[in-house]
Design an enzyme around this catalytic site. Structure first.
Site, PDB file in Angstrom:
ATOM      1  N   ALA A  90       0.982  -1.226   0.502  1.00  0.00           N
ATOM      2  CA  ALA A  90       0.210   0.048   0.351  1.00  0.00           C
ATOM      3  C   ALA A  90       0.660   1.273   0.319  1.00  0.00           C
ATOM      4  O   ALA A  90       0.573   2.373  -0.316  1.00  0.00           O
ATOM      5  CB  ALA A  90      -0.953  -0.248   0.888  1.00  0.00           C
ATOM      6  N   GLY A 110       1.906   1.797  -4.002  1.00  0.00           N
ATOM      7  CA  GLY A 110       0.653   1.475  -4.275  1.00  0.00           C
ATOM      8  C   GLY A 110       0.287   3.348  -4.173  1.00  0.00           C
ATOM      9  O   GLY A 110      -0.724   3.971  -5.262  1.00  0.00           O
ATOM     10  N   ASP A 111       0.579   3.867  -2.864  1.00  0.00           N
ATOM     11  CA  ASP A 111      -0.280   4.808  -2.444  1.00  0.00           C
ATOM     12  C   ASP A 111       0.791   6.352  -3.516  1.00  0.00           C
ATOM     13  O   ASP A 111      -0.034   7.166  -4.346  1.00  0.00           O
ATOM     14  CB  ASP A 111       0.206   5.433  -1.154  1.00  0.00           C
ATOM     15  CG  ASP A 111      -0.303   6.773  -0.891  1.00  0.00           C
ATOM     16  OD1 ASP A 111      -1.205   7.283  -1.177  1.00  0.00           O
ATOM     17  OD2 ASP A 111       1.043   7.758   0.060  1.00  0.00           O
ATOM     18  N   ALA A 112       1.943   5.910  -3.435  1.00  0.00           N
ATOM     19  CA  ALA A 112       3.171   6.893  -4.386  1.00  0.00           C
ATOM     20  C   ALA A 112       2.218   6.875  -5.452  1.00  0.00           C
ATOM     21  O   ALA A 112       2.371   7.999  -6.759  1.00  0.00           O
ATOM     22  CB  ALA A 112       4.394   6.361  -4.324  1.00  0.00           C
TER      23      ALA A 112
END
Length: 132
Positions: A22, A25-27
């Site tokens: 995550a 994935g956030d970036a």
């Protein structure tokens, strides 16, 4: 020289902690949003930042998940659910806990795909999310 872009095997990626996925994935998701906004809008940085925040906050990501759930493969759905069900230590004040969990699942999925070098799939899912 080692490539700056990861190409881990599915086995290697599956061994990573969901919150680590995550984190990546956030970036990835935020970079895609920022890039899209820069292509579409000729705006001041302050406005670009405000538009970015609107699209990457937990509430918006929870809505985004609803658009792509029917498109996910069995493996992708399993990763999303593992990310969604991961225990988190805190949640933003502006989001409901269910929204935050859904957003974490989305981010884990994007991190899982990205770390395997499956950028075409990341792009396809992102485009599905951004369709009006």
């Amino acid at each position: 020289m080692q490539s700056l872009f990861p190409q881990l095997s599915e086995r290697e990626v599956n061994q990573l902690n969901m919150l680590a996925l995550a984190h990546v994935g956030d970036a990835v998701y935020e970079l895609l949003v920022r890039s899209m906004l820069c292509r579409e809008k000729n705006a001041a940085v302050v406005k670009l930042h405000r538009l970015t925040v609107e699209k990457v906050r937990a509430e918006a990501q929870a809505e985004a998940v609803k658009k792509i759930l029917p498109l996910l493969s069995e493996d992708e759905l399993a990763v999303y659910k593992r990310g969604r069900n991961t225990k988190v230590n805190s949640a933003p004040h502006h989001a409901e806990i269910a929204q935050y969990h859904a957003a974490t699942g989305l981010e884990a999925l994007f991190g899982w795909l990205y770390l395997q070098g499956r950028t075409e799939r990341v792009e396809a899912l992102f485009n599905a999310i951004m369709e009006e």
